[in-house]
Design an enzyme around this catalytic site. Structure first.
Site, PDB file in Angstrom:
ATOM      1  N   LYS A  23       0.921  -1.172  -0.128  1.00 45.92           N
ATOM      2  CA  LYS A  23       0.120   0.175  -0.152  1.00 45.92           C
ATOM      3  C   LYS A  23       0.819   1.257   0.069  1.00 45.92           C
ATOM      4  CE  LYS A  23      -1.495   1.568   4.176  1.00 45.92           C
ATOM      5  NZ  LYS A  23      -1.334   2.877   4.460  1.00 45.92           N
ATOM      6  N   ASN A  24       1.967   1.362   0.871  1.00 47.33           N
ATOM      7  CA  ASN A  24       2.797   2.677   1.053  1.00 47.33           C
ATOM      8  C   ASN A  24       3.732   2.799  -0.041  1.00 47.33           C
ATOM      9  OD1 ASN A  24       1.251   2.863   3.000  1.00 47.33           O
ATOM     10  ND2 ASN A  24       2.551   2.338   4.649  1.00 47.33           N
ATOM     11  N   CYS A 118      -4.284  12.041  13.250  1.00 48.22           N
ATOM     12  CA  CYS A 118      -5.147  10.829  13.151  1.00 48.22           C
ATOM     13  C   CYS A 118      -5.027  10.433  14.478  1.00 48.22           C
ATOM     14  CB  CYS A 118      -4.751  10.017  12.065  1.00 48.22           C
ATOM     15  SG  CYS A 118      -3.030   9.554  12.382  1.00 48.22           S
ATOM     16  N   ARG A 123       0.851  14.398  12.930  1.00 50.08           N
ATOM     17  CA  ARG A 123       0.964  13.854  11.398  1.00 50.08           C
ATOM     18  C   ARG A 123       1.128  15.303  10.610  1.00 50.08           C
ATOM     19  NH1 ARG A 123      -0.865   9.044  10.204  1.00 50.08           N
ATOM     20  NH2 ARG A 123       0.833   9.083   8.503  1.00 50.08           N
ATOM     21  N   ASP A 306       4.935   0.762  11.933  1.00 53.28           N
ATOM     22  CA  ASP A 306       3.667  -0.098  11.586  1.00 53.28           C
ATOM     23  C   ASP A 306       3.557  -1.339  11.781  1.00 53.28           C
ATOM     24  OD1 ASP A 306       3.712   1.822   8.199  1.00 53.28           O
ATOM     25  OD2 ASP A 306       3.210   2.262  10.399  1.00 53.28           O
ATOM     26  N   ARG A 398      -8.442  -0.668   5.148  1.00 51.90           N
ATOM     27  CA  ARG A 398      -7.613   0.441   4.380  1.00 51.90           C
ATOM     28  C   ARG A 398      -6.440  -0.095   3.937  1.00 51.90           C
ATOM     29  NH1 ARG A 398      -7.285   6.094   7.341  1.00 51.90           N
ATOM     30  NH2 ARG A 398      -5.990   6.416   5.651  1.00 51.90           N
TER      31      ARG A 398
HETATM   32  C1  EPZ Z   1       4.534   6.836   6.310  1.00 51.26           C
HETATM   33  O1  EPZ Z   1       3.571   7.885   6.795  1.00 51.26           O
HETATM   34  C2  EPZ Z   1       3.478   5.616   6.060  1.00 51.26           C
HETATM   35  N1  EPZ Z   1       2.397   6.016   5.424  1.00 51.26           N
HETATM   36  C3  EPZ Z   1       2.979   5.202   7.588  1.00 51.26           C
HETATM   37  O2  EPZ Z   1       2.122   4.012   7.526  1.00 51.26           O
HETATM   38  C4  EPZ Z   1       4.281   4.990   8.493  1.00 51.26           C
HETATM   39  O3  EPZ Z   1       3.941   4.543   9.764  1.00 51.26           O
HETATM   40  C5  EPZ Z   1       5.464   6.095   8.446  1.00 51.26           C
HETATM   41  O4  EPZ Z   1       5.643   6.212   7.073  1.00 51.26           O
HETATM   42  C6  EPZ Z   1       6.625   5.763   9.054  1.00 51.26           C
HETATM   43  O5  EPZ Z   1       7.150   4.562   8.550  1.00 51.26           O
HETATM   44  C7  EPZ Z   1       2.404   5.930   3.805  1.00 51.26           C
HETATM   45  O6  EPZ Z   1       3.541   5.689   3.288  1.00 51.26           O
HETATM   46  C8  EPZ Z   1       1.451   6.374   3.103  1.00 51.26           C
HETATM   47  P1  EPZ Z   1       6.806  10.116   8.219  1.00 51.26           P
HETATM   48  P2  EPZ Z   1       4.281   9.461   6.972  1.00 51.26           P
HETATM   49  O7  EPZ Z   1       6.717  11.562   7.474  1.00 51.26           O
HETATM   50  O8  EPZ Z   1       4.854   9.825   5.608  1.00 51.26           O
HETATM   51  C9  EPZ Z   1       7.022  13.097  11.820  1.00 51.26           C
HETATM   52  C10 EPZ Z   1       0.463   2.939   7.767  1.00 51.26           C
HETATM   53  O9  EPZ Z   1      -0.003   2.126   8.832  1.00 51.26           O
HETATM   54  N2  EPZ Z   1       6.730  14.376  10.889  1.00 51.26           N
HETATM   55  O10 EPZ Z   1       7.805   9.132   8.007  1.00 51.26           O
HETATM   56  O11 EPZ Z   1       3.321  10.202   7.079  1.00 51.26           O
HETATM   57  C11 EPZ Z   1       5.606  12.422  12.003  1.00 51.26           C
HETATM   58  O12 EPZ Z   1       4.838  13.364  12.850  1.00 51.26           O
HETATM   59  C12 EPZ Z   1       0.929   4.296   7.822  1.00 51.26           C
HETATM   60  O13 EPZ Z   1       0.469   2.327   6.581  1.00 51.26           O
HETATM   61  C13 EPZ Z   1       7.143  15.544  11.135  1.00 51.26           C
HETATM   62  O14 EPZ Z   1       7.121  15.988  12.229  1.00 51.26           O
HETATM   63  O15 EPZ Z   1       5.347   9.237   7.986  1.00 51.26           O
HETATM   64  C14 EPZ Z   1       6.022  11.249  12.706  1.00 51.26           C
HETATM   65  O16 EPZ Z   1       6.291  11.692  13.989  1.00 51.26           O
HETATM   66  C15 EPZ Z   1       0.607   4.698   9.169  1.00 51.26           C
HETATM   67  N3  EPZ Z   1       6.970  16.388  10.032  1.00 51.26           N
HETATM   68  C16 EPZ Z   1       7.612  11.172  11.903  1.00 51.26           C
HETATM   69  O17 EPZ Z   1       7.864  12.199  11.415  1.00 51.26           O
HETATM   70  C17 EPZ Z   1       6.725  16.102   8.792  1.00 51.26           C
HETATM   71  O18 EPZ Z   1       6.744  17.077   7.874  1.00 51.26           O
HETATM   72  C18 EPZ Z   1       7.412  10.040  10.720  1.00 51.26           C
HETATM   73  O19 EPZ Z   1       6.442  10.566   9.752  1.00 51.26           O
HETATM   74  C19 EPZ Z   1       6.713  14.686   8.506  1.00 51.26           C
HETATM   75  C20 EPZ Z   1       6.715  13.798   9.426  1.00 51.26           C
END
Ligand code: EPZ
Length: 427
Positions: A23-24, A118, A123, A306, A398
C-alpha cells in the site's frame, strides 16, 4: 452501515498465502503519475484497498483517468490538470499530501487542505513544506489550506530533521522536474522509497542513492510514460507471519521480500520462534518458543512503527516481560486499552510499553482505532479462546486486502458482519 470482524480464536493457523502489493509504495507511485504530461503510467500488483480507491478518486478529481482491475492500474495524465485538491478526499487520507510535490513540479501551483492528525499523532507536513520552500516554492497557509506556487522549482540541498517517508517522497517527486541538482540528506531509506525512485527513473528521471540516507536528483525537462511493478507489502506479510507465531501454527507467506523485514525476523529469532526463510517466502514452524524481547521503533531499517501494535499483541503471550519504545509517532498506543480487554497485561510509561506475558487471552468485543491497531486486535483474537468481535473494521480494510479470505484460507474462523455505523463494544 459499518462492518465488524468476528473471529473465533485459539486454533493453529495452517497453510500458504501470498503477500499483497505494498500500500505504502502504490500510493506515492500513483501520485507520481501527475508528473506526466499526456503520458500513461501502468502499475502492476496494486492492492485493492480503500486507501487505493481514495487516491484513485483524488487523481480523477485532478483530471487524470484511472482504470483499475485485478491488481493492474492504468493512469493517463492529461496535459491540463487541476491543481486544487478536494478537501473531503484529502481529509480521508493523509497520504493525499503526496500530490503536493508532483502538482507543484507539473502545474507550478497546488492547493492542499492541511491533512488532519489521526489516531497515531498530529502528523504535520512541516518538513515537506520546508523542503519545497528551499526549492523556491512560495508557500502560504490560508483558511486551513496550503497554497503553494513556483514558476519552476530549483534544485537545492535539503537536510531533513527527521527521515520522514512522506517528505522524502514529495521532495523526490518535486526534484525530478526541478532545474538543476537536488540533494536530500537524512532521507528515508524505506523500500517504498526505492520503488518510487524506480518508477521515476523508468519515466526518465535521474536519481542516485535511493535506499540510502543521501539521494541525488538531477532535474529533467519532461518525463514519459512507463510501467512499474509495486513491491510486496512488508507490513502485511509480517502481520500474517505473526499470526502463525501467536497461534503456534504453520503459516507460509509467499511472494514477499524477506530482506525487507530483517528487523522482525531478527526479533522473532531472538524470541526463540522457529522460522524457515526462503528466497521469497517465510514460514512459521510449530514447536518454537516465544520469549520476551525488547525493541524500539525506528526509521528503516530499524524495527517498523507500523508493526509495533502487532508485535505487542504477540509479546502479550511471550514468556517474561518485554519492553517496547515507540520512537516514531507521539501517540501510537491506542490499541493498548483494547488489548487489555482481552487479558493482556500492559503498562504504559510515556513512549514506552511494558508487557508482562500471560498464559492465554480471552475473546472480547473491541474497537479498531486505526489500521495497525486493528491488525493487533486481529492477532490477539486469533490467539484468544472464544469469540472476538472487532468493530470499526473499515480501518483494517484500508491496509489489508481480502483479510477474511486469507484468514479462512489458513483455517481461521473469521467473518465480516454488517453493523450500524455507531455500534460498538457493549461495555
Ligand atoms: C508513512 O507515513 C506511512 N504511510 C506510515 O504508514 C508509516 O507509519 C510512516 O511512514 C513511518 O514509517 C504511508 O507511506 C502512506 P513520516 P508518513 O513522515 O510519511 C513526523 C500505515 O499504517 N513528521 O515518516 O506520514 C511525523 O509526525 C501508515 O500504513 C514531522 O514531524 O510518516 C512522525 O512522527 C501509518 N513533520 C514521523 O515524522 C513532517 O513534515 C514519521 O512520519 C513529516 C513527518
Amino acid at each position: 452501515m459499518s462492518q465488524k470482524l468476528v473471529l473465533r480464536g485459539n486454533r493453529p493457523l495452517k497453510g500458504t498465502i501470498r503477500a499483497q502489493g505494498a500500500k505504502n509504495a502504490a500510493l506515492p507511485v500513483m501520485a507520481s503519475a501527475l508528473l506526466l504530461n499526456g503520458g500513461t503510467l501502468e502499475l502492476s500488483r496494486v492492492p485493492d484497498l480503500h486507501d487505493i480507491q481514495t487516491m484513485s478518486d483524488l487523481l480523477r478529481n485532478l483530471g487524470a483517468d484511472v482504470r483499475f482491475s485485478q491488481g493492474q492500474m492504468r493512469i493517463l495524465t492529461p496535459e491540463e490538470l487541476d491543481w486544487a485538491t478536494p478537501p473531503a478526499l484529502v481529509r480521508k487520507m493523509r497520504a493525499s499530501s503526496l500530490v503536493l510535490g508532483p502538482l507543484l513540479a507539473r502545474c507550478h501551483r497546488a492547493v492542499l487542505p492541511l491533512p488532519g492528525g489521526c489516531a497515531i499523532g498530529s502528523r504535520p507536513i512541516d518538513l515537506h513544506l520546508k523542503g519545497l520552500a528551499k526549492m523556491g516554492a512560495e508557500i502560504r497557509l490560508e483558511h486551513g489550506s496550503v497554497h503553494a506556487e513556483a514558476k519552476r522549482l530549483k534544485g537545492a540541498r535539503i537536510y531533513l530533521d527527521f527521515p520522514s517517508v512522506g517528505a522524502t517522497e514529495n521532495l523526490l517527486m518535486a526534484a525530478v522536474l526541478a532545474e538543476g541538482e537536488t540533494v536530500i540528506e537524512n532521507a528515508a531509506r524505506e523500500p517504498e522509497i526505492s520503488n518510487l525512485a524506480e518508477a521515476l527513473v523508468r519515466m526518465g528521471g535521474q536519481i542516485e542513492g535511493q535506499g540510502t540516507g543521501t539521494i541525488r536528483v538531477r532535474g529533467v525537462e519532461t518525463l514519459h510514460g512507463t510501467d512499474i511493478q509495486i513491491i510486496p507489502d512488508r507490513i502485511e506479510a509480517s502481520t500474517y507471519i505473526l499470526a502463525g507465531v501467536v497461534t503456534g501454527g504453520d503459516v507460509t507467506v509467499t511472494g514477499m521480500e524477506p530482506e525487507h523485514l530483517e528487523a522482525l525476523l531478527a526479533k522473532l529469532e531472538e524470541a526463540g520462534t522457529r522460522l524457515s526463510v526462503g528466497k521469497d517466502s517465510v514460514r512459521t514452524l510449530p514447536g518454537g518458543t516465544l520469549s520476551a524481547v525488547s525493541l524500539k521503533t525506528l526509521p528503516y531499517p530499524g524495527f517498523p512503527t507500523d508493526l509495533q501494535p502487532q508485535i505487542m499483541a504477540a509479546l502479550c503471550l511471550a514468556k517474561g516481560t518485554s519492553v517496547i519504545q515507540e520512537r516514531v509517532f507521539e501517540s501510537r498506543f491506542l490499541h493498548v486499552s483494547e488489548l487489555k480487554r482481552m487479558g493482556c497485561q500492559i503498562e504504559l510509561q510515556g513512549d514506552t510499553a511494558i508487557i508482562t506475558g500471560v498464559e492465554h487471552l480471552t475473546g472480547a468485543e473491541v474497537r479498531a482505532t486505526d489500521l495497525r491497531a486493528g491488525a493487533a486486535l486481529v492477532l490477539a483474537g486469533l490467539a484468544a479462546s472464544g469469540y472476538t468481535c472487532i468493530y470499526q473494521m473499515g480501518h483494517i480494510l484500508r491496509g489489508y486486502e481480502m483479510m477474511v479470505e486469507k484468514l479462512q484460507c489458513l483455517g481461521g474462523e473469521a467473518e465480516t458482519v454488517p453493523c450500524d455505523e455507531n455500534e460498538g463494544p457493549k461495555f
